[in-house]
Enzyme design. Structure first.
Site, PDB file in Angstrom:
ATOM      1  CB  SER A  40       6.150  -6.735   7.516  1.00  0.00           C
ATOM      2  OG  SER A  40       5.384  -5.627   7.925  1.00  0.00           O
ATOM      3  NE  ARG A  52      -2.212  -0.668   3.728  1.00  0.00           N
ATOM      4  CZ  ARG A  52      -2.640  -0.077   4.851  1.00  0.00           C
ATOM      5  NH1 ARG A  52      -3.766   0.614   4.845  1.00  0.00           N
ATOM      6  NH2 ARG A  52      -1.946  -0.171   5.968  1.00  0.00           N
ATOM      7  CG  ASP A  59       3.299  -5.468  12.350  1.00  0.00           C
ATOM      8  OD1 ASP A  59       4.324  -5.542  13.056  1.00  0.00           O
ATOM      9  OD2 ASP A  59       2.650  -6.471  12.010  1.00  0.00           O
TER      10      ASP A  59
END
Length: 924
Positions: free
Chosen positions: A610, A549, A664
């Site tokens: 991540s 994203r 995250d």
């Protein structure tokens, strides 16, 4: 006059619908903790939570207290589906007057009946039977608080023994039996000789084997269990006898006056008192009023007095008296015989309405009573008898319809198909009773299909079943507890986990011990949380899989607004060169900025990456290894932020400036920190699990500097990889660990996160099947498939307001499991044990964090907020509550608030960039 009398005994269908509604309302009041005391339909719990499944075996003694008799039975079951139980019984007539005497005398008499029965029944070859469980059928209104504990509320049916009301009848019977076992029968029988017509020599003294009263129930419950045999599950029973009552299997969580919240429990409605509040006054005829006034309890049990066979003859008698007074019957003849209470019995009524020989038999019956009926009188008497009996059957059907509709509604079913056990003089004696019961209940509850099962052996056989089921469940409970015991952690266990986590945290923070610590305590170089003064547009890049994203986050005085777009990374680029990958990412960022009209601006960018990294600065992190299908060359060991900057330079893109790289968990903390400045902890509990928190710089030995604070990424999923948690690792955990792609790694995560909980449950279920605790030991091939039991199933099965049966059935069908209701309950218990342990362990880890923060800051009380994300925490119905409750127990000096994160990896990353930008501007 005759037509008026018949109309008064006939109740219109509309009124029956209203009555059904009133009974359902009263049932709900009876089940509610707040209104139970005021309800006329008492809804008494029986603590019977299961019906027979056919595996019950053994010998069981039954004591059934009847109207004027005591019936003792010995029932032997063979585990063959209860198709061929062996039964022996004997009936003992009660001495005259004992029903109104002392309670102790009644129970001593029952104990001597048991002694006599056993002396005659158990042969010398069967003397090895040393212990016999006993079920006690006690057909009176009781307040039951356990299966083997019931206090008598009131006598009825002609009994009025002193010293029993308010006492536990099980204890009274057990005490009397114990006296017999101690050899006191010779002395205790002396009082019996004082009862007229009783000779103590009737008893052959016999030493009892040890008899233990295991269960007490009324005759209605016994009927339900009797009819639950021979492979026909029965969940409702109705007794239409001298008294009237109904019981049914209710959802346990609705029975608020007990602590039971799972499964079902048989509820004894005690519907005889329905209408005592006046709700039935409009259908209470003058004949009913006379019967009520002449009874031993005027104004009480008004419904029962309209339907019980003890009263139907009396209703007819008063109707005949009234019609004679109106000169509609027995004109000019002497009816003084009708003035005598009890002269017109239920047997007379049944003989009159059941005869098929016209009025000849009616005339004979009336003349035998001393009446002189004409032919017309005989016809009219027959009409009145039929009306009274028809009304009784109709009212029984209305009460039954209320129960069936309630069951259908509370089970969230469109159609209910259920077996109803029926017993009693009215049911067996009145030929049209079942026909009326079926047709009226179908009219009033068309969504319910009831099949009526006549009880063959009274309630005695059912009492043996209650006792057998209770012992089966007790044995099963012991085995279930044995299987689940390793997963059930004590407060001391959790305190030990908390202490171990604290030790590993300290080791991870210390420069010397960090390399060998299982909790890595990685510095993130995030030194501040949002303070609310951040303003401007910030970009975020969220890269963690085949899709990524790009976001723009606008921070204004009014709050935060976001726009985002998802881009795909083709497999060829994922597995190509590093330049190809990062060039593709920059192309997507340029595309997004053009669509958002942001190309001309130089925007700070926060990068959520991540993949495993060694972070050496807020904007510098070395890639340790690729995962999730990525294998782009030339990246491992390189600074991923610099790789992104190099690609931007190649593309000559000046519209962004990478200021921070975060994971995250940190993003979650920062995202929540914007809404709550006290948010200094981030927690992820989803597919995986991790935590971060703001640590004092003086304690971070792996980074230079002592001033201020820094967010530490704990990477606590690896807690225990050094063996410190071996003591809580169960057999099931070890099997799951061995079948993963990284055996021996991320062991704490494998106890907590959603990726593994379903598999742990599957391992437990397989052991339960092997031990014949589930599915009666039938093999379940699909259950052998790895990962077939998804973690989302836990959320469905553990719904807190009872079972969503439709969803449960869908899960069971998907797994090709033929599960009974009890199997579903046990599966639910397994899921609860696994998810509760996960929440408790997560809380133990979090307790170590908040206690360290409190001590770091020298506070007596710490107030802190945890920003939390993850599907397990958000979607599981109990996880968050269990975590918070356990944390409060383990860290009582910390006031911890939990705040759900909306978008930690997107919004959080942008806010990290915003905080870094604010700090840089402040320094300038």
């Amino acid at each position: 006059q005759i037509q008026r009398a018949l109309r008064s005994l006939s109740i219109p269908l509309e009124r029956l619908h209203v009555m059904k509604g009133h009974m359902m309302e009263d049932m709900c009041k009876g089940l509610s903790r707040q209104t139970h005391a005021q309800a006329k339909v008492r809804m008494l719990p029986t603590y019977i939570c299961s019906t027979p499944n056919g595996t019950e075996k053994g010998s069981f003694l039954v004591v059934e207290l009847c109207q004027n008799q005591v019936r003792i039975l010995l029932v032997t079951l063979y585990g063959d589906g209860n198709m061929s139980p062996h039964m022996m019984y004997k009936i003992f007539d009660m001495p005259e007057g004992i029903m109104q005497g002392e309670g102790e005398a009644l129970f001593d008499f029952i104990a001597q009946c048991v002694s006599q029965f056993l002396a005659e029944t158990i042969s010398s070859e069967s003397r090895e039977i040393t212990n016999l469980p006993l079920g006690f059928v006690f057909p009176f209104s009781c307040r039951q608080t356990q299966l083997d504990k019931a206090e008598l509320l009131s006598w009825s049916k002609g009994f009025s023994c002193s010293g029993v009301v308010g006492k536990d009848v099980v204890q009274l019977l057990q005490s009397a039996i114990n006296k017999q076992e101690m050899g006191a029968s010779g002395t205790d029988s002396n009082w019996l000789s004082s009862w007229r017509g009783w000779k103590s020599s009737q008893f052959t003294p016999g030493q009892l084997c040890h008899v233990e009263v295991v269960a007490v129930m009324n005759d209605t419950v016994g009927t339900m269990m009797t009819c639950s045999m021979e492979g026909r599950p029965c969940e409702v029973a109705m007794v239409a006898d001298k008294g009237s009552n109904c019981c049914f299997m209710a959802e346990a969580y609705l029975v608020e006056i007990t602590d039971e919240t799972s499964g079902r429990m048989c509820v004894n409605t005690e519907w005889g008192c329905f209408g005592d509040d006046g709700i039935l006054n409009d259908i209470f005829t003058p004949y009913d009023e006379h019967v009520d006034e002449e009874s031993s309890s005027p104004g009480e049990k008004r419904f029962e007095k309209m339907v019980g066979s003890l009263y139907l003859g009396e209703i007819v008698r008063h109707a005949l008296i009234a019609l004679t007074a109106e000169k509609a019957l027995f004109t000019g003849t002497d009816i003084s015989v009708l003035k005598e209470k009890g002269v017109f019995t239920m047997h007379h009524v049944l003989d009159i309405i059941n005869n098929e020989d016209g009025i000849t038999e009616v005339k004979r019956i009336l003349e035998a009573l001393g009446l002189q009926p004409s032919e017309r009188d005989c016809g009219r008497v027959q009409q009145i008898c039929r009306a009274v009996m028809g009304r009784a059957a109709t009212l029984h059907a209305t009460g039954l319809a209320a129960i069936l509709s309630y069951m259908c509604q509370t089970r969230e079913m469109e159609t209910l198909m259920v077996n109803v056990g029926v017993e009693g003089e009215l049911y067996s004696g009145y030929r049209r009773f079942e026909e009326i019961l079926l047709s009226v209940s179908r009219l009033l509850a068309p969504e319910c299909m009831a099949t009526f099962l006549p009880s063959r052996d009274g309630s005695g056989r059912g009492a043996a079943m209650v006792t057998a089921v209770a012992l089966r469940l007790a044995a099963q409970r012991r085995e279930v507890n044995e299987v689940l015991a390793p997963l059930r952690l004590s407060h001391a266990d959790l305190e030990k986990v908390q202490a171990l986590m604290r030790e590993e945290m300290e080791r991870g923070l210390c420069k010397e011990t960090n390399p060998t610590a299982s909790v890595r305590m990685l510095p993130t170089y995030v030194s501040h949380t949002p303070d609310g003064t951040e303003r401007g547009d910030f970009l975020a890049l969220d890269l963690g899989g085949t899709n990524f994203r790009v976001l723009v986050v606008r921070v204004t005085e009014e709050g935060i607004s976001m726009a985002s777009e998802i881009y795909v990374i083709p497999v060829a680029i994922m597995q190509g060169t590093g330049e190809m990958l990062f060039d593709h990412i920059i192309d997507c960022i340029i595309d997004f900025q053009m669509k958002q009209n942001l190309v001309t601006q130089m925007l700070p960018l926060g990068f959520t990456f991540s993949f495993p990294c060694q972070q050496v600065g807020l904007d510098k992190a070395l890639l340790l290894t690729w995962t999730k299908g990525f294998s782009a060359s030339g990246c491992v060991g390189q600074d991923v932020v610099q790789l992104l900057r190099d690609a931007a330079q190649r593309k000559q893109h000046l519209g962004m400036h990478v200021v921070a790289l975060v994971n995250d968990t940190v993003g979650t903390m920062i995202a929540c920190g914007y809404d709550d400045p006290k948010c200094e902890i981030g927690l992820i509990v989803g597919t995986g699990t991790n935590a971060c928190y703001m640590e004092e710089m003086r304690n971070v030995g792996t980074v230079e500097g002592d001033q201020g604070r820094m967010c530490i990424n704990m990477e606590w999923g690896a807690f225990g990889d050094n063996g410190c948690l071996d003591h809580i690792f169960t057999h099931f955990d070890k099997v799951v660990d061995e079948t993963t792609i990284n055996p021996g790694k991320q062991r704490f995560e494998k106890l907590i996160s959603g990726m593994y909980l379903g598999e742990i449950v599957r391992q437990i279920l397989m052991v339960m099947v092997e031990r014949q605790l589930l599915f009666q030991g039938r093999p379940c091939p699909k259950l052998q498939t790895r990962n077939i039991f998804q973690t989302k199933f836990l959320s469905t099965i553990e719904l807190s307001n009872g079972l969503a049966l439709g969803q449960i059935r869908a899960i069971l069908n998907e797994l090709e499991l033929d599960a009974s209701f009890e199997d579903s309950m046990l599966m639910r218990e397994v899921c609860q044990a696994v998810s509760l342990r996960a929440a408790q362990l997560c809380a133990a880890g979090l307790a170590a964090v908040v206690e360290k923060m409190r001590e770091n800051r020298g506070l007596d009380q710490l107030a802190v907020t945890v920003g939390v994300d993850g599907t397990l925490y958000k979607l599981h119905p109990c996880f968050s509550d269990n975590l918070q409750k356990t944390l409060k127990d383990l860290a009582p000096n910390c006031n911890v608030t939990f705040l759900l994160s909306e978008d930690g990896s997107g919004k959080g990353a942008a806010l990290v960039a915003a905080v870094a930008d604010r700090a840089a501007n402040a320094m300038q």
